[in-house]
Design an enzyme around this catalytic site. Structure first.
Site, PDB file in Angstrom:
ATOM      1  N   LYS A  35      44.126  28.250 -57.027  1.00 30.23           N
ATOM      2  CA  LYS A  35      44.161  27.765 -55.647  1.00 30.23           C
ATOM      3  C   LYS A  35      43.158  26.629 -55.485  1.00 30.23           C
ATOM      4  CE  LYS A  35      44.894  30.250 -51.325  1.00 30.23           C
ATOM      5  NZ  LYS A  35      44.485  31.434 -50.580  1.00 30.23           N
TER       6      LYS A  35
HETATM    7  O1  G3P Z   1      45.884  32.717 -46.538  1.00 31.82           O
HETATM    8  C1  G3P Z   1      44.941  32.133 -45.693  1.00 31.82           C
HETATM    9  C2  G3P Z   1      44.350  33.150 -44.825  1.00 31.82           C
HETATM   10  O2  G3P Z   1      43.647  34.100 -45.564  1.00 31.82           O
HETATM   11  C3  G3P Z   1      43.552  32.612 -43.712  1.00 31.82           C
HETATM   12  O3  G3P Z   1      43.804  33.443 -42.662  1.00 31.82           O
HETATM   13  O4  G3P Z   1      43.550  34.463 -40.454  1.00 31.82           O
HETATM   14  O5  G3P Z   1      41.537  33.578 -41.678  1.00 31.82           O
HETATM   15  O6  G3P Z   1      43.202  32.027 -40.708  1.00 31.82           O
HETATM   16  P1  G3P Z   1      42.961  33.369 -41.303  1.00 31.82           P
END
Ligand code: G3P
Length: 273
Positions: free
Chosen positions: A97
């Site tokens: 990633k």
């Molecule tokens: O895959 C990306 C994710 O982990 C981010 O999620 O909810 O922190 O924006 P969030």
């Protein structure tokens, strides 16, 4: 649409694979910290290499994203190669990633270091998940660099739009794919009206030009967003465990189960058990 579990929590990952609906795993430094902190707070001593190995074994043949922490092209390439060399031997399912743009505000890392690292790693046959995508044009460059997966962060786009409009919201609150009218205007940022709109525009670009990259809708926080990502034609949605669990819930399903259970004919059970 494939469903990946967005987690580094081994218990959650094992459960999702036992259910038989997980097609892959995505991790990031924040998710890894959360999972490690949880284990350490329970008094466990954690061997990170063996922990990650167990995640890879659980995922079997399905892809697992492991993120770099370096921010300059050279460092990301070296670290990406090391991660791949160390962990891909476990189950042959690792992808690296890489942030689309690893620069902070005004540091000495060039904005194209992520793209350069993606190009170099994919050139060596290593699959890459390009992360932190917030515009269709970032997705276009990631596709041109050969990213296997491109991850638009839908929920964080919705956060940004709502913050700009000074709206009160909770992280998991639904935000319409069509956008929202605020002060008589459609709330938008540079032509993006919602996180799902960003996903849809990224899908359109890769599809229009026949790029082999797959759009991996990320930062999804509720089940209706998952539905909208699927309707937008996203190839993949990566979901927190809680969202995967919520996807099968409906009060009429529970009510129906109660009614059917009350009506069971005992002889039918005897005959069929
Ligand atoms: O895959 C990306 C994710 O982990 C981010 O999620 O909810 O922190 O924006 P969030």
């Amino acid at each position: 649409m494939k469903i990946f579990i967005d987690s580094a929590d081994l218990d959650e990952i094992r459960q999702a694979f036992e259910w038989g609906i997980a097609d892959g795993v995505t991790t990031n430094p924040s998710l890894l910290k959360k999972a490690v902190d949880k284990r350490v707070s329970k008094g466990e001593s954690l061997d990170l290499k063996s922990y990650i190995t167990q995640i890879l074994e659980t995922a079997g043949k399905t892809p697992v994203s492991l993120e770099v922490t370096e921010t300059a092209a050279k460092g990301m390439i070296t670290q990406g190669l090391k991660i791949y060399e160390m962990f891909n031997a476990v189950a042959g399912n690792v992808n690296i990633k890489i942030p689309v743009n690893p620069a902070f505000q005004n540091d000495d890392v060039t904005h194209f270091d992520g793209i350069q690292a993606i190009k170099t790693l994919t050139g060596k046959g290593i699959p890459v998940n390009c992360t932190l995508v917030f515009t269709p044009e970032q997705a276009l460059l990631a596709a041109k660099a050969g990213a296997t997966y491109i991850s638009p962060f839908a929920g964080r786009v919705d956060d940004d739009l709502r913050k700009k409009a000074e709206m009160k919201f909770d992280k998991t609150d639904y935000f319409s794919a069509e956008g929202t009218i605020h002060e008589d205007m459609l709330l938008e940022d540079n032509g993006i009206v919602s996180g799902i709109d960003l996903v849809a525009q990224c899908v359109d670009i890769v599809t229009h030009y026949g790029f082999p990259s797959e759009i991996l809708a990320a930062s999804l926080r509720n089940t209706r967003q998952v539905r909208e990502a699927a309707l937008a034609g996203s190839h993949i949605a990566t979901l927190p465990f809680s969202v995967i669990r919520d996807m099968l819930k409906h009060h009429k399903t529970y009510e129906g189960m109660k009614l059917f259970t009350n009506d069971i004919v005992p002889d039918y059970v005897k005959l069929t058990k």
